[in-house]
Design an enzyme around this catalytic site. Structure first.
Site, PDB file in Angstrom:
ATOM      1  N   HIS A  37      37.247  42.456  54.355  1.00 46.36           N
ATOM      2  CA  HIS A  37      36.771  43.557  54.669  1.00 46.36           C
ATOM      3  C   HIS A  37      35.975  44.208  53.739  1.00 46.36           C
ATOM      4  O   HIS A  37      35.632  43.884  52.935  1.00 46.36           O
ATOM      5  CB  HIS A  37      37.998  44.477  55.330  1.00 46.36           C
ATOM      6  CG  HIS A  37      39.054  44.313  53.772  1.00 46.36           C
ATOM      7  ND1 HIS A  37      39.623  43.542  53.489  1.00 46.36           N
ATOM      8  CD2 HIS A  37      38.670  45.185  52.941  1.00 46.36           C
ATOM      9  CE1 HIS A  37      40.398  43.743  51.381  1.00 46.36           C
ATOM     10  NE2 HIS A  37      39.945  45.150  51.859  1.00 46.36           N
ATOM     11  N   HIS A 119      31.905  47.681  48.775  1.00 40.42           N
ATOM     12  CA  HIS A 119      32.051  45.918  48.745  1.00 40.42           C
ATOM     13  C   HIS A 119      33.007  45.529  49.570  1.00 40.42           C
ATOM     14  O   HIS A 119      33.575  46.244  49.818  1.00 40.42           O
ATOM     15  CB  HIS A 119      31.909  46.675  46.960  1.00 40.42           C
ATOM     16  CG  HIS A 119      33.628  46.713  46.635  1.00 40.42           C
ATOM     17  ND1 HIS A 119      33.938  47.992  46.552  1.00 40.42           N
ATOM     18  CD2 HIS A 119      34.289  45.750  46.618  1.00 40.42           C
ATOM     19  CE1 HIS A 119      35.635  47.956  46.311  1.00 40.42           C
ATOM     20  NE2 HIS A 119      35.749  46.618  46.854  1.00 40.42           N
TER      21      HIS A 119
HETATM   22  P1  2AM Z   1      38.718  45.887  47.291  1.00 34.53           P
HETATM   23  O1  2AM Z   1      39.259  44.554  47.726  1.00 34.53           O
HETATM   24  O2  2AM Z   1      37.892  46.566  48.890  1.00 34.53           O
HETATM   25  O3  2AM Z   1      38.550  45.770  46.203  1.00 34.53           O
HETATM   26  C1  2AM Z   1      44.175  46.395  50.779  1.00 34.53           C
HETATM   27  O4  2AM Z   1      44.964  46.311  49.365  1.00 34.53           O
HETATM   28  C2  2AM Z   1      42.241  46.901  50.190  1.00 34.53           C
HETATM   29  O5  2AM Z   1      42.877  47.799  49.402  1.00 34.53           O
HETATM   30  C3  2AM Z   1      42.566  45.729  49.243  1.00 34.53           C
HETATM   31  O6  2AM Z   1      41.673  44.583  49.219  1.00 34.53           O
HETATM   32  C4  2AM Z   1      41.579  46.850  47.613  1.00 34.53           C
HETATM   33  O7  2AM Z   1      40.047  47.109  48.482  1.00 34.53           O
HETATM   34  C5  2AM Z   1      42.225  48.100  48.430  1.00 34.53           C
HETATM   35  N1  2AM Z   1      42.978  48.539  46.953  1.00 34.53           N
HETATM   36  C6  2AM Z   1      43.894  47.524  46.920  1.00 34.53           C
HETATM   37  N2  2AM Z   1      44.597  48.589  45.681  1.00 34.53           N
HETATM   38  C7  2AM Z   1      43.984  49.658  45.459  1.00 34.53           C
HETATM   39  C8  2AM Z   1      43.528  50.193  44.813  1.00 34.53           C
HETATM   40  N3  2AM Z   1      45.372  50.833  43.823  1.00 34.53           N
HETATM   41  N4  2AM Z   1      43.147  51.587  44.461  1.00 34.53           N
HETATM   42  C9  2AM Z   1      41.556  50.938  45.397  1.00 34.53           C
HETATM   43  N5  2AM Z   1      41.504  50.499  46.017  1.00 34.53           N
HETATM   44  C10 2AM Z   1      42.903  50.071  46.523  1.00 34.53           C
END
Ligand code: 2AM
Length: 181
Positions: A37, A119
């Site tokens: 995603h 991203h």
């Molecule tokens: P990303 O994979 O696009 O980096 C669900 O957990 C999604 O939220 C993850 O896929 C991650 O995105 C994002 N995520 C998880 N923890 C996070 C954090 N502490 N800060 C920002 N994005 C986070």
């Protein structure tokens, strides 16, 4: 409480991205195709009342459909995430991500980060950046966004959409003069 985030789903691109990644040396543990995603706003844990408020706010959100060219690879060293993303992206994406982040912040959610770097994470636990590769070349045609929850299972985490909304421009109300014949 479930962990929530807003993201663009990648129904057409996810299989292409996973195949592309799997056909070349790529660091870290691959993210399953069904989990791919593009995050718009990370929210974190939210109770049911907060969830309902987020849904109500997202329903009122307007944004025209847009396209994003995923033409770069990258690596977040601290998060150990290797990704593909756009070198440049349309303003609509920035504005939508900011608006959704603010909806979360008004409800006490988010991670406090202000910057936004779109991203698609292709792998986690990546100890190094993707090596020299031919640049990716994928066109994401975004026409809806979703509120997801992270669900932990013995097989790993899954991301389930709680609700999705079409991307649609605000309909401009005609001026009074335009209404009168
Ligand atoms: P990303 O994979 O696009 O980096 C669900 O957990 C999604 O939220 C993850 O896929 C991650 O995105 C994002 N995520 C998880 N923890 C996070 C954090 N502490 N800060 C920002 N994005 C986070």
């Amino acid at each position: 409480m479930p962990k929530l985030f807003f993201a663009l789903p990648l129904p057409e691109l996810a299989p292409e991205l996973a195949t592309w990644r799997d056909q070349r040396p790529w660091p870290g543990q691959p993210v399953p195709e069904s989990n791919l995603h593009l995050t718009l706003a990370f929210l974190g844990e939210a109770d049911e009342t907060t969830q309902a408020r987020l849904i109500a706010a997202a329903e009122r959100q307007h944004c025209p459909p847009f396209s994003v060219h995923l033409d770069q690879t990258g690596w977040f060293q601290r998060a150990k995430a290797a990704w593909v993303g756009p070198g440049e992206w349309p303003n609509e994406l920035t504005v939508l991500a900011r608006a959704l982040r603010r909806h979360g912040e008004k409800l006490g959610l988010g991670n406090g980060e202000q910057g936004y770097r779109p991203h698609v994470t292709l792998s986690r636990k990546a100890g190094e950046a993707p090596g020299e590769l031919p640049a990716p070349d994928f066109l994401l045609r975004a026409d809806r966004f979703c509120l997801y929850q992270s669900v932990s299972t013995p097989d790993g985490v899954h991301y389930e959409p709680l609700a999705c909304w079409p991307l649609r421009a605000r309909v401009k109300k005609p001026h009074r003069e335009e209404l009168t014949p």
